[in-house]
Motif scaffolding. Sequence first.
Motif, PDB file in Angstrom:
ATOM      1  N   ARG A  11      37.870  -7.705   1.521  1.00 32.52           N
ATOM      2  CA  ARG A  11      37.573  -8.766   0.558  1.00 32.52           C
ATOM      3  C   ARG A  11      36.081  -8.756   0.304  1.00 32.52           C
ATOM      4  O   ARG A  11      35.299  -8.358   1.131  1.00 32.52           O
ATOM      5  CB  ARG A  11      37.990 -10.128   1.128  1.00 32.52           C
ATOM      6  N   GLY A  12      35.682  -9.158  -0.853  1.00 30.48           N
ATOM      7  CA  GLY A  12      34.261  -9.238  -1.169  1.00 30.48           C
ATOM      8  C   GLY A  12      33.802  -8.087  -2.039  1.00 30.48           C
ATOM      9  O   GLY A  12      34.590  -7.292  -2.560  1.00 30.48           O
ATOM     10  N   HIS A  13      32.488  -8.005  -2.190  1.00 29.26           N
ATOM     11  CA  HIS A  13      31.889  -7.025  -3.096  1.00 29.26           C
ATOM     12  C   HIS A  13      32.144  -5.574  -2.688  1.00 29.26           C
ATOM     13  O   HIS A  13      32.120  -4.682  -3.527  1.00 29.26           O
ATOM     14  CB  HIS A  13      30.373  -7.266  -3.219  1.00 29.26           C
ATOM     15  N   ASP A  14      32.372  -5.322  -1.403  1.00 25.91           N
ATOM     16  CA  ASP A  14      32.570  -3.949  -0.928  1.00 25.91           C
ATOM     17  C   ASP A  14      34.037  -3.583  -0.727  1.00 25.91           C
ATOM     18  O   ASP A  14      34.339  -2.539  -0.155  1.00 25.91           O
ATOM     19  CB  ASP A  14      31.816  -3.740   0.396  1.00 25.91           C
ATOM     20  N   ALA A 133      32.481 -17.391 -17.708  1.00 26.09           N
ATOM     21  CA  ALA A 133      31.968 -16.422 -16.736  1.00 26.09           C
ATOM     22  C   ALA A 133      32.911 -16.356 -15.542  1.00 26.09           C
ATOM     23  O   ALA A 133      32.661 -16.984 -14.512  1.00 26.09           O
ATOM     24  CB  ALA A 133      30.556 -16.807 -16.292  1.00 26.09           C
ATOM     25  N   PRO A 134      34.005 -15.563 -15.636  1.00 26.42           N
ATOM     26  CA  PRO A 134      35.039 -15.548 -14.584  1.00 26.42           C
ATOM     27  C   PRO A 134      34.539 -15.176 -13.186  1.00 26.42           C
ATOM     28  O   PRO A 134      35.097 -15.625 -12.205  1.00 26.42           O
ATOM     29  CB  PRO A 134      36.042 -14.513 -15.090  1.00 26.42           C
ATOM     30  N   ALA A 135      33.512 -14.347 -13.085  1.00 24.81           N
ATOM     31  CA  ALA A 135      33.056 -13.895 -11.772  1.00 24.81           C
ATOM     32  C   ALA A 135      32.019 -14.815 -11.137  1.00 24.81           C
ATOM     33  O   ALA A 135      31.634 -14.604  -9.990  1.00 24.81           O
ATOM     34  CB  ALA A 135      32.497 -12.478 -11.867  1.00 24.81           C
ATOM     35  N   ASP A 136      31.559 -15.830 -11.865  1.00 19.63           N
ATOM     36  CA  ASP A 136      30.546 -16.725 -11.312  1.00 19.63           C
ATOM     37  C   ASP A 136      31.138 -17.589 -10.198  1.00 19.63           C
ATOM     38  O   ASP A 136      32.331 -17.885 -10.197  1.00 19.63           O
ATOM     39  CB  ASP A 136      29.981 -17.632 -12.403  1.00 19.63           C
ATOM     40  N   PRO A 137      30.279 -18.028  -9.251  1.00 16.08           N
ATOM     41  CA  PRO A 137      30.753 -18.959  -8.233  1.00 16.08           C
ATOM     42  C   PRO A 137      31.328 -20.199  -8.906  1.00 16.08           C
ATOM     43  O   PRO A 137      30.897 -20.555  -9.990  1.00 16.08           O
ATOM     44  CB  PRO A 137      29.487 -19.292  -7.448  1.00 16.08           C
ATOM     45  N   PRO A 138      32.322 -20.814  -8.315  1.00  9.96           N
ATOM     46  CA  PRO A 138      32.789 -20.649  -6.951  1.00  9.96           C
ATOM     47  C   PRO A 138      33.853 -19.575  -6.753  1.00  9.96           C
ATOM     48  O   PRO A 138      34.462 -19.507  -5.686  1.00  9.96           O
ATOM     49  CB  PRO A 138      33.361 -22.029  -6.634  1.00  9.96           C
ATOM     50  N   SER A 139      34.119 -18.716  -7.755  1.00  9.09           N
ATOM     51  CA  SER A 139      35.119 -17.657  -7.577  1.00  9.09           C
ATOM     52  C   SER A 139      34.774 -16.802  -6.362  1.00  9.09           C
ATOM     53  O   SER A 139      33.603 -16.548  -6.083  1.00  9.09           O
ATOM     54  CB  SER A 139      35.177 -16.758  -8.812  1.00  9.09           C
ATOM     55  N   VAL A 140      35.825 -16.332  -5.676  1.00 11.57           N
ATOM     56  CA  VAL A 140      35.602 -15.465  -4.523  1.00 11.57           C
ATOM     57  C   VAL A 140      34.880 -14.191  -4.983  1.00 11.57           C
ATOM     58  O   VAL A 140      35.104 -13.724  -6.094  1.00 11.57           O
ATOM     59  CB  VAL A 140      36.916 -15.108  -3.801  1.00 11.57           C
ATOM     60  N   PRO A 141      34.017 -13.614  -4.161  1.00 14.76           N
ATOM     61  CA  PRO A 141      33.353 -12.362  -4.546  1.00 14.76           C
ATOM     62  C   PRO A 141      34.336 -11.192  -4.548  1.00 14.76           C
ATOM     63  O   PRO A 141      35.162 -11.068  -3.647  1.00 14.76           O
ATOM     64  CB  PRO A 141      32.261 -12.176  -3.485  1.00 14.76           C
ATOM     65  N   LEU A 142      34.254 -10.375  -5.581  1.00 11.98           N
ATOM     66  CA  LEU A 142      35.078  -9.179  -5.722  1.00 11.98           C
ATOM     67  C   LEU A 142      34.202  -8.059  -6.265  1.00 11.98           C
ATOM     68  O   LEU A 142      33.187  -8.312  -6.908  1.00 11.98           O
ATOM     69  CB  LEU A 142      36.244  -9.433  -6.684  1.00 11.98           C
ATOM     70  N   PRO A 143      34.587  -6.794  -6.034  1.00 15.68           N
ATOM     71  CA  PRO A 143      33.762  -5.702  -6.528  1.00 15.68           C
ATOM     72  C   PRO A 143      33.771  -5.610  -8.048  1.00 15.68           C
ATOM     73  O   PRO A 143      34.737  -5.997  -8.705  1.00 15.68           O
ATOM     74  CB  PRO A 143      34.393  -4.451  -5.911  1.00 15.68           C
ATOM     75  N   LEU A 144      32.689  -5.085  -8.595  1.00 16.20           N
ATOM     76  CA  LEU A 144      32.572  -4.783 -10.012  1.00 16.20           C
ATOM     77  C   LEU A 144      32.935  -3.312 -10.187  1.00 16.20           C
ATOM     78  O   LEU A 144      32.348  -2.453  -9.533  1.00 16.20           O
ATOM     79  CB  LEU A 144      31.135  -5.035 -10.473  1.00 16.20           C
ATOM     80  N   MET A 145      33.938  -3.031 -11.019  1.00 17.58           N
ATOM     81  CA  MET A 145      34.331  -1.638 -11.247  1.00 17.58           C
ATOM     82  C   MET A 145      33.287  -0.968 -12.130  1.00 17.58           C
ATOM     83  O   MET A 145      32.890  -1.521 -13.148  1.00 17.58           O
ATOM     84  CB  MET A 145      35.708  -1.569 -11.912  1.00 17.58           C
ATOM     85  N   ARG A 146      32.855   0.210 -11.722  1.00 20.95           N
ATOM     86  CA  ARG A 146      31.809   0.927 -12.446  1.00 20.95           C
ATOM     87  C   ARG A 146      32.273   2.324 -12.826  1.00 20.95           C
ATOM     88  O   ARG A 146      33.029   2.949 -12.100  1.00 20.95           O
ATOM     89  CB  ARG A 146      30.549   1.019 -11.588  1.00 20.95           C
ATOM     90  N   ASP A 147      31.805   2.774 -13.959  1.00 23.38           N
ATOM     91  CA  ASP A 147      32.083   4.130 -14.410  1.00 23.38           C
ATOM     92  C   ASP A 147      31.355   5.088 -13.462  1.00 23.38           C
ATOM     93  O   ASP A 147      30.151   4.962 -13.264  1.00 23.38           O
ATOM     94  CB  ASP A 147      31.584   4.298 -15.844  1.00 23.38           C
TER      95      ASP A 147
END
Length: 175
Positions: A11-14, A133-147
């Motif tokens: 869970r989280g950014h990683d 802004a769906p990814a802004d707090p208080p949303s749980v942190p999730l990774p950003l998909m990158r090319d």
Amino acid sequence: MSTKTDFYLGRGHDAEWLGSLQWECEPENLLRVPPGRLALTATDEPTYRAAVADLFIVWETEELGAAYPRRTGWPWPWATSHVSSWIVAFDPAAPGVFLTVGGGVRWEPLDPRNPREPAEDIGPPDIHAWLRAPADPPSVPLPLMRDPATGLPTAAGQCLTNPHDTRHDTEGEGR
């Protein structure tokens, strides 16, 4: 409307994105499919990974909907799971399976002996702020998909995908 569920390890950014499902893939329906039930009740990482991989095969073979395993690339026109209907993650540190929704403010643990969708609302408290802004707090942190080539946030189908592969076009959303 088409349900979209994203699966992660961690869970989280990683967190590691494992893939996604489309069409009626809310947890209640996943529990009715044997590999879906196994994925949602897994208590260790190898079981979770294998069950999710099997679920993707069964989802398409049984014509339940579309499956997008990691090798086919990020399928959505948004760059995070914050807009997806459901997010399912196995957290090896907990260990266990957790659920949240797009814009979810917390992770709900699933009881492997009695799995069920969260009884309380775990969605965004301010729908208008979430829409901006769906990814802004208080949303749980999730990774950003990158090319992979540019490092920029990816559009649909550009993450780990052959751009000439048309097997997963989005026509026929009315399924």
